[in-house]
Design a protein around this motif. Structure first.
Motif, mmCIF file in Angstrom:
data_model
loop_
_atom_site.group_PDB
_atom_site.id
_atom_site.type_symbol
_atom_site.label_atom_id
_atom_site.label_comp_id
_atom_site.label_asym_id
_atom_site.label_seq_id
_atom_site.Cartn_x
_atom_site.Cartn_y
_atom_site.Cartn_z
ATOM 1 N N GLY A 20 43.203 -56.287 -101.552
ATOM 2 C CA GLY A 20 43.936 -56.813 -100.398
ATOM 3 C C GLY A 20 44.872 -57.958 -100.746
ATOM 4 O O GLY A 20 44.637 -58.714 -101.688
ATOM 5 N N ILE A 21 45.951 -58.079 -99.952
ATOM 6 C CA ILE A 21 46.937 -59.139 -100.156
ATOM 7 C C ILE A 21 46.737 -60.201 -99.082
ATOM 8 O O ILE A 21 46.766 -59.910 -97.893
ATOM 9 C CB ILE A 21 48.361 -58.544 -100.107
ATOM 10 C CG1 ILE A 21 48.533 -57.621 -101.306
ATOM 11 C CG2 ILE A 21 49.412 -59.650 -100.120
ATOM 12 C CD1 ILE A 21 49.531 -56.539 -101.111
ATOM 13 N N ASN A 22 46.514 -61.441 -99.536
ATOM 14 C CA ASN A 22 46.170 -62.528 -98.610
ATOM 15 C C ASN A 22 47.328 -63.420 -98.252
ATOM 16 O O ASN A 22 47.293 -64.111 -97.235
ATOM 17 C CB ASN A 22 45.114 -63.437 -99.239
ATOM 18 C CG ASN A 22 43.814 -62.727 -99.477
ATOM 19 O OD1 ASN A 22 43.455 -61.847 -98.716
ATOM 20 N ND2 ASN A 22 43.119 -63.089 -100.535
ATOM 21 N N THR A 23 48.330 -63.492 -99.115
ATOM 22 C CA THR A 23 49.341 -64.529 -98.936
ATOM 23 C C THR A 23 50.656 -64.110 -99.559
ATOM 24 O O THR A 23 50.673 -63.446 -100.596
ATOM 25 C CB THR A 23 48.847 -65.868 -99.551
ATOM 26 O OG1 THR A 23 49.920 -66.818 -99.602
ATOM 27 C CG2 THR A 23 48.328 -65.680 -100.973
ATOM 28 N N LEU A 24 51.754 -64.461 -98.888
ATOM 29 C CA LEU A 24 53.107 -64.162 -99.370
ATOM 30 C C LEU A 24 53.947 -65.430 -99.207
ATOM 31 O O LEU A 24 53.733 -66.194 -98.276
ATOM 32 C CB LEU A 24 53.755 -63.060 -98.527
ATOM 33 C CG LEU A 24 53.146 -61.661 -98.571
ATOM 34 C CD1 LEU A 24 53.768 -60.795 -97.467
ATOM 35 C CD2 LEU A 24 53.355 -61.006 -99.926
ATOM 36 N N GLY A 37 49.695 -63.078 -103.384
ATOM 37 C CA GLY A 37 48.392 -63.390 -103.968
ATOM 38 C C GLY A 37 47.343 -62.453 -103.399
ATOM 39 O O GLY A 37 47.311 -62.205 -102.195
ATOM 40 N N GLY A 38 46.487 -61.926 -104.287
ATOM 41 C CA GLY A 38 45.525 -60.906 -103.866
ATOM 42 C C GLY A 38 44.087 -61.378 -103.892
ATOM 43 O O GLY A 38 43.749 -62.395 -104.494
ATOM 44 N N SER A 39 43.228 -60.586 -103.250
ATOM 45 C CA SER A 39 41.824 -60.979 -103.167
ATOM 46 C C SER A 39 41.093 -60.747 -104.491
ATOM 47 O O SER A 39 39.934 -61.122 -104.625
ATOM 48 C CB SER A 39 41.116 -60.268 -102.016
ATOM 49 O OG SER A 39 41.431 -58.916 -102.018
ATOM 50 N N ASP A 40 41.789 -60.163 -105.494
ATOM 51 C CA ASP A 40 41.187 -60.051 -106.828
ATOM 52 C C ASP A 40 41.695 -61.152 -107.754
ATOM 53 O O ASP A 40 41.453 -61.123 -108.951
ATOM 54 C CB ASP A 40 41.488 -58.676 -107.432
ATOM 55 C CG ASP A 40 42.984 -58.364 -107.450
ATOM 56 O OD1 ASP A 40 43.776 -59.224 -106.999
ATOM 57 O OD2 ASP A 40 43.359 -57.268 -107.905
ATOM 58 N N LYS A 74 39.817 -66.742 -110.793
ATOM 59 C CA LYS A 74 38.610 -65.911 -110.914
ATOM 60 C C LYS A 74 38.301 -65.166 -109.616
ATOM 61 O O LYS A 74 37.762 -64.067 -109.638
ATOM 62 C CB LYS A 74 37.413 -66.788 -111.291
ATOM 63 C CG LYS A 74 37.531 -67.360 -112.692
ATOM 64 C CD LYS A 74 36.261 -68.118 -113.078
ATOM 65 C CE LYS A 74 36.348 -68.645 -114.498
ATOM 66 N NZ LYS A 74 37.515 -69.544 -114.691
ATOM 67 N N PHE A 75 38.637 -65.804 -108.481
ATOM 68 C CA PHE A 75 38.350 -65.179 -107.189
ATOM 69 C C PHE A 75 39.627 -65.098 -106.365
ATOM 70 O O PHE A 75 40.712 -65.411 -106.846
ATOM 71 C CB PHE A 75 37.265 -65.952 -106.436
ATOM 72 C CG PHE A 75 35.991 -66.114 -107.210
ATOM 73 C CD1 PHE A 75 35.307 -65.004 -107.699
ATOM 74 C CD2 PHE A 75 35.470 -67.372 -107.465
ATOM 75 C CE1 PHE A 75 34.132 -65.150 -108.431
ATOM 76 C CE2 PHE A 75 34.297 -67.526 -108.200
ATOM 77 C CZ PHE A 75 33.624 -66.414 -108.683
ATOM 78 N N SER A 76 39.442 -64.735 -105.128
ATOM 79 C CA SER A 76 40.557 -64.470 -104.217
ATOM 80 C C SER A 76 41.586 -65.601 -104.155
ATOM 81 O O SER A 76 41.226 -66.773 -103.993
ATOM 82 C CB SER A 76 39.960 -64.251 -102.828
ATOM 83 O OG SER A 76 40.977 -64.124 -101.881
ATOM 84 N N VAL A 77 42.866 -65.247 -104.279
ATOM 85 C CA VAL A 77 43.948 -66.212 -104.075
ATOM 86 C C VAL A 77 44.241 -66.268 -102.578
ATOM 87 O O VAL A 77 44.570 -65.261 -101.959
ATOM 88 C CB VAL A 77 45.225 -65.801 -104.844
ATOM 89 C CG1 VAL A 77 46.375 -66.754 -104.500
ATOM 90 C CG2 VAL A 77 44.970 -65.810 -106.340
ATOM 91 N N GLU A 78 44.108 -67.453 -101.988
ATOM 92 C CA GLU A 78 44.284 -67.601 -100.544
ATOM 93 C C GLU A 78 45.684 -68.054 -100.156
ATOM 94 O O GLU A 78 46.157 -67.755 -99.070
ATOM 95 C CB GLU A 78 43.257 -68.605 -99.996
ATOM 96 C CG GLU A 78 41.825 -68.086 -100.054
ATOM 97 C CD GLU A 78 41.658 -66.820 -99.231
ATOM 98 O OE1 GLU A 78 41.928 -66.842 -98.025
ATOM 99 O OE2 GLU A 78 41.251 -65.790 -99.810
ATOM 100 N N GLY A 328 51.596 -58.539 -95.660
ATOM 101 C CA GLY A 328 50.613 -58.129 -96.655
ATOM 102 C C GLY A 328 49.291 -57.834 -95.979
ATOM 103 O O GLY A 328 48.898 -58.504 -95.030
ATOM 104 N N SER A 329 48.593 -56.803 -96.493
ATOM 105 C CA SER A 329 47.404 -56.317 -95.801
ATOM 106 C C SER A 329 46.256 -56.029 -96.766
ATOM 107 O O SER A 329 46.437 -55.924 -97.982
ATOM 108 C CB SER A 329 47.783 -55.046 -95.025
ATOM 109 O OG SER A 329 46.662 -54.247 -94.739
ATOM 110 N N LYS A 330 45.102 -55.866 -96.148
ATOM 111 C CA LYS A 330 43.910 -55.465 -96.881
ATOM 112 C C LYS A 330 44.100 -54.082 -97.506
ATOM 113 O O LYS A 330 43.379 -53.700 -98.419
ATOM 114 C CB LYS A 330 42.755 -55.422 -95.858
ATOM 115 C CG LYS A 330 41.394 -55.648 -96.428
ATOM 116 C CD LYS A 330 40.430 -55.885 -95.282
ATOM 117 C CE LYS A 330 38.994 -55.578 -95.719
ATOM 118 N NZ LYS A 330 38.066 -55.807 -94.610
ATOM 119 N N ASP A 331 45.092 -53.305 -97.010
ATOM 120 C CA ASP A 331 45.328 -51.953 -97.549
ATOM 121 C C ASP A 331 46.089 -51.967 -98.880
ATOM 122 O O ASP A 331 46.515 -50.922 -99.366
ATOM 123 C CB ASP A 331 46.070 -51.083 -96.519
ATOM 124 C CG ASP A 331 47.483 -51.593 -96.203
ATOM 125 O OD1 ASP A 331 47.994 -52.468 -96.920
ATOM 126 O OD2 ASP A 331 48.083 -51.104 -95.218
#
Length: 374
Positions: A20-24, A37-40, A74-78, A328-331
């Motif tokens: 998923g994409i959290n931030t643009l 930035g993505g949740s990975d 290491k974790f999700s970019v917010e 950007g979305s969780k998809d």
């Protein structure tokens, strides 16, 4: 143009994210480069310009800070944000408890700030000339201020009771900061003042209701997880898990009582929404489940719902030069919403063959030509 925004079939954004994409964020200098930035933990930089000049094109990823990068989060970019003054630097913050300052050219972190808890949100002032402070909202109720010049995060603003989910500097006054917290409060701070807090926004505008005094001085009856100033800095839009959006006069702190209806908000973390810039009237673009709701900021009218994502929308960003919107979305998709082109009227159609009711009587041709008389 905003009223005719539609999912553009001719513009794609290269699909790089596997989660998923959290931030643009689009850089304010040229409006050409976009970060995601993505949740990975992955960060991607895109070039939005159509260099091929073909009607259909894909916005290419210029580079990726991918899972194999030594400094990847290491974790999700917010939150990702460009340095407001040039594209040589950008910032990112993550659930891995760090804020990283990146050199765009080398893709190496120039600085890394570490925190005790998850980082939900950070923001650099778009207008500051006298300070280089990055405001950071974390799991702690204390708002952290990181100084880019000294590399320290010594400044702390105290006043919230729970985690800080959203932070935003005023685009009008470089020392004014707004913060939103899980305690339901929105606070305005002057970071030069020792006490810091200027005011705590009160949804009831100071009228003591029958509710207990505890309910007073809250901006929302739930977690406040989104903040956005209007472009001129005169108003602040806030969103909370009470399914409400509120518009505040940022100088008086008054709730303007604009009613947007129910704004569904189930996000457990920060929600990144956007306000248009240079439009009349101005619009708010708010992630709403798998759609994006478009509201008029000052009247609260729901204009349209932009449908196209398959899953929860986490963020959207407005490109003021062309009035485009990216979401950007969780998809794992980034979608481009572009104003629909107006149908041109072919030259050979004379005004007579147009339906007459479209012509204002003032513009009707009162002349007669000799052909008609013949």
């Amino acid at each position: 143009r905003v009223l005719s925004l539609e999912l553009n079939k001719d513009r794609d954004v290269e699909r790089i994210h596997g989660s998923g994409i959290n931030t643009l964020d689009i850089e304010p200098v040229e409006g050409r480069y976009m970060l995601s930035g993505g949740s990975d933990g992955v960060i991607v930089l895109y070039d939005l310009e159509n260099l091929s000049r073909k009607p259909s094109y894909t916005c290419k990823a210029l580079f990726t800070v991918g899972r194999s990068h030594p400094d990847v989060h290491k974790f999700s970019v917010e939150t990702v944000q460009w340095y407001p003054h040039d594209t040589g630097m950008f910032t990112s913050s993550s659930f891995d408890k760090t804020l990283k300052i990146w050199d765009t050219n080398t893709l190496q972190p120039a600085d890394i700030f570490h925190f005790e808890g998850t980082v939900y949100s950070h923001h650099m002032s778009p207008v500051a000339t006298k300070h280089c402070l990055i405001a950071v909202g974390t799991k702690s109720p204390k708002v952290q201020l990181c100084d880019l010049k000294s590399g320290s995060s010594s400044h702390i603003l105290q006043g919230h009771r729970q985690e800080v989910l959203a932070v935003s500097w005023s685009p009008r006054h470089e020392y004014i900061l707004a913060t939103g917290s899980a305690d339901g409060r929105v606070k305005l701070w002057d970071v030069r003042r020792a006490s810091g807090c200027l005011s705590t926004l009160d949804q009831h505008n100071g009228e003591k209701s029958k509710a207990s005094s505890e309910a007073a001085n809250t901006a929302h009856n739930g977690r406040v997880n989104g903040l956005c100033y209007t472009n001129d800095g005169l108003h602040l839009l806030t969103i909370g898990t009470d399914d409400r959006m509120r518009l505040w006069n940022s100088s008086t702190g008054e709730n303007t009582l604009v009613n947007y209806g129910k704004v569904c908000n189930e996000s457990r973390k920060g929600l990144k929404f956007a306000i248009s810039c240079g439009c009349n009237p101005e619009f708010a673009f708010v992630p709403y489940g798998s759609t994006i709701a478009v509201y008029t900021v000052f009247t609260g009218e729901l204009i349209t719902m932009l449908r196209g994502h398959y899953s929860t929308v986490n963020c959207c960003v407005f490109q003021p030069h062309f009035q485009d919107l990216y979401s950007g979305s969780k998809d794992c998709n980034i979608l481009a919403w572009i104003p629909a082109p107006r149908e041109p009227v072919p030259d050979d159609i004379s005004e007579k063959s147009l339906p007459q009711q479209h012509l204002n009587p003032a513009y009707e041709d009162a002349w007669s030509s000799s052909d008609d008389e013949g």
